[in-house]
Design an enzyme around this catalytic site. Structure first.
Site: not given
Length: 408
Positions: A137, A218, A254
């Site tokens: 990311w 993560d 999300k």
């Protein structure tokens, strides 16, 4: 000070952010058929942002509660939220929870959780090197570098197979300095959509532990990858259950669609309750000068849903619905490319998992698609499958087919 000697007149513009650059290009495109697939936000079949029904219900319940206040939360956030968040990722029967070895504090979504963890590690981990996947990311290197850690990369993605370079990953982790930190994405790897199998995760765990590396997970997509919260937590729990230390950055952006609420948590699993107590005291020293107190609304929404069995079950249904729609979009895009006879093997689109797909398109092809078809993705060829619909999947397939046949 004279007016001629302004302090900021010599400041140079910041380098362009690759994702924001694509966003602005899409925003300013007047085409009625434009499609922005660069961002990490779920869209409905109608192409609209989705607020979960269970979130609406939770907010209504909170709004109707006249006893609620807007006082500051403690530095570590809403206690009930922290407890429920830890249970969600570690599991209800986790020995780390039962033995009070896990410290959880509310943070500003996944990004804030990573940053607080990074600041803590920069101060308390002797080895300051942190390894992230190649690619990773885009914000990972920024977060860790600004905290004072030295960012290195381990091999992860194999462009030839458009899958995992497992051998390279193990070799790089095996040669990492003892005591270093390794960032592992728990599921639905961003940007590639490529995840290790459970058997591969076990081998990764063995290398990480044998080298005394500190895993920093993560966990941005729990439940969003497979549609199953338990399945998506398996890699994390594998490490937690071996009794070793690890950090976990958690986000509800999300899986609950709470993007703008900035709600997440940082959990640090320690070797004893005494160590956990000391770790928490130092975490609060990181938080106090950074933002003092986290926001209350998002934490209250998550807590309301997680502690109410009816709401929790309704959330699972909606979560599964989002995950399933992404899988359907993958299948539709793949079949559309097959129907067009697009050169190359596109099976990686259905093998990859989660919100994103690493298409394998190069920057020249990506720019061609934006110019000719008004479809926007990041320049490394990453598309948000979660932003597609049945209508736009065929639109994207047309664009990919043209780019591959005309811009090889």
């Amino acid at each position: 000070m004279k007016h001629g000697s302004y302090r900021f007149s010599n400041i140079v513009p910041a380098p362009e952010d690759p994702i924001l650059t694509v966003y602005f290009a899409s925003r300013d495109d007047p085409s009625p058929v434009k499609l922005n697939l660069s961002g990490g936000s779920y869209r409905s079949e109608e192409g609209k942002p989705l607020v979960l029904q269970v979130v609406r219900r939770a907010e209504q319940q909170l709004a109707n509660d006249m006893s609620r206040e807007k006082e500051y939360l403690p530095l570590d956030g809403l206690a009930e939220f922290n407890k429920l968040s830890a249970k969600l990722i570690l599991g209800g029967d986790s020995s780390a929870v039962k033995e009070n070895r896990a410290v959880t504090i509310q943070c500003l979504s996944g990004t804030g959780s990573l940053r607080v963890g990074a600041e803590f590690l920069a101060k308390h981990n002797q080895e300051r090197v942190i390894f992230v996947s190649n690619p990773t990311w885009g914000n990972h290197p920024n977060i860790f570098s600004l905290a004072g850690l030295s960012v290195e990369y381990y091999r992860y993605y194999d462009p030839k197979t458009r899958g995992l370079d497992f051998k390279g990953m193990l070799e790089d982790l095996g040669s990492a300095p003892s005591g270093g930190i390794v960032v592992l994405q728990a599921c639905a790897h961003n940007p590639t959509g490529v995840d290790p199998t459970l058997e591969q995760w076990e081998q990764i765990r063995q290398v990480v532990r044998s080298k005394s590396l500190l895993p920093f997970f993560d966990n941005a997509y729990q439940g969003f990858a497979s549609g199953n919260l338990e399945s998506d937590a398996q890699a994390v729990r594998m490490f937690v259950n071996d009794g070793g230390e690890c950090l976990i950055a958690q986000s509800f952006a999300k899986n609950m669609g709470l993007y703008g609420e900035r709600i997440g948590a940082l959990t640090i699993v320690c070797t004893s309750e005494d160590v956990a107590r000391k770790v928490k005291s130092q975490l609060l020293l990181v938080v106090r000068p950074m933002y003092l107190s986290p926001p209350i609304h998002g934490a209250s929404i998550v807590t309301t849903i997680l502690k109410n069995s009816d709401m929790y079950n309704d959330w699972l249904v909606e979560l599964k619905g989002m995950a399933n729609r992404i899988l359907i979009m993958r299948k539709q895009l793949y079949e559309a490319l097959q129907a067009r006879g697009t050169p190359g093997d596109w099976s990686h689109i259905i093998r990859q998992i989660g919100m994103f797909s690493f298409t394998g398109l190069n920057e020249k092809q990506v720019r061609f698609i934006a110019k000719e078809y008004h479809i926007y993705m990041t320049h490394n060829g990453r598309v948000s499958i979660a932003g597609l619909s049945s209508k736009t999947a065929s639109q994207l397939a047309d664009a990919i087919h043209a780019a591959v046949t005309r811009m090889a």
